[in-house]
Design a protein around this motif. Structure first.
Motif, mmCIF file in Angstrom:
data_model
loop_
_atom_site.group_PDB
_atom_site.id
_atom_site.type_symbol
_atom_site.label_atom_id
_atom_site.label_comp_id
_atom_site.label_asym_id
_atom_site.label_seq_id
_atom_site.Cartn_x
_atom_site.Cartn_y
_atom_site.Cartn_z
ATOM 1 N N TYR A 23 41.738 35.449 38.599
ATOM 2 C CA TYR A 23 41.140 35.920 39.841
ATOM 3 C C TYR A 23 42.001 37.083 40.314
ATOM 4 N N ALA A 25 42.367 40.322 43.256
ATOM 5 C CA ALA A 25 41.900 40.904 44.518
ATOM 6 C C ALA A 25 42.764 42.124 44.820
ATOM 7 N N SER A 47 37.193 42.159 44.622
ATOM 8 C CA SER A 47 37.797 41.083 43.838
ATOM 9 C C SER A 47 36.964 40.845 42.594
ATOM 10 N N TYR A 49 36.549 37.828 39.176
ATOM 11 C CA TYR A 49 36.869 36.554 38.535
ATOM 12 C C TYR A 49 36.383 36.669 37.096
ATOM 13 N N TYR A 68 47.796 44.546 44.265
ATOM 14 C CA TYR A 68 46.762 43.541 44.008
ATOM 15 C C TYR A 68 47.389 42.166 43.820
#
Length: 79
Positions: A23, A25, A47, A49, A68
């Motif tokens: 993950y 972001a 973001s 995934y 990040y």
């Protein structure tokens, strides 16, 4: 928090074990996430995934440093 200076990259990471997820972001800047032969351009607030069982790389394509967050979720080992 991870930081990549402008025009720099992480290098290529090898595939993680099957079922490992990442993950990511972006807090500030611009980040290109390369997953195998595909890439995704992320900007502040974006973001992503993904399944990390492939080669992957992070590239700062912007003119400012990129900050990040990255979380790696590995499956529990079965014994």
């Amino acid at each position: 928090m991870n930081i990549i200076p402008p025009g720099q990259q992480s290098g290529v990471f090898p595939p993680h074990p099957k079922e490992t997820k990442e993950y990511i972001a972006v807090a500030s800047g611009t980040l290109r996430v390369v997953l195998g032969e595909h890439h995704y351009d992320l900007h502040e607030g974006d973001s992503l995934y993904y399944d990390a069982a492939c080669e992957h790389q992070f590239i700062n394509t912007g003119k400012e440093e990129c900050r990040y967050y990255l979380i790696i979720h590995s499956p529990a080992s079965k014994t």
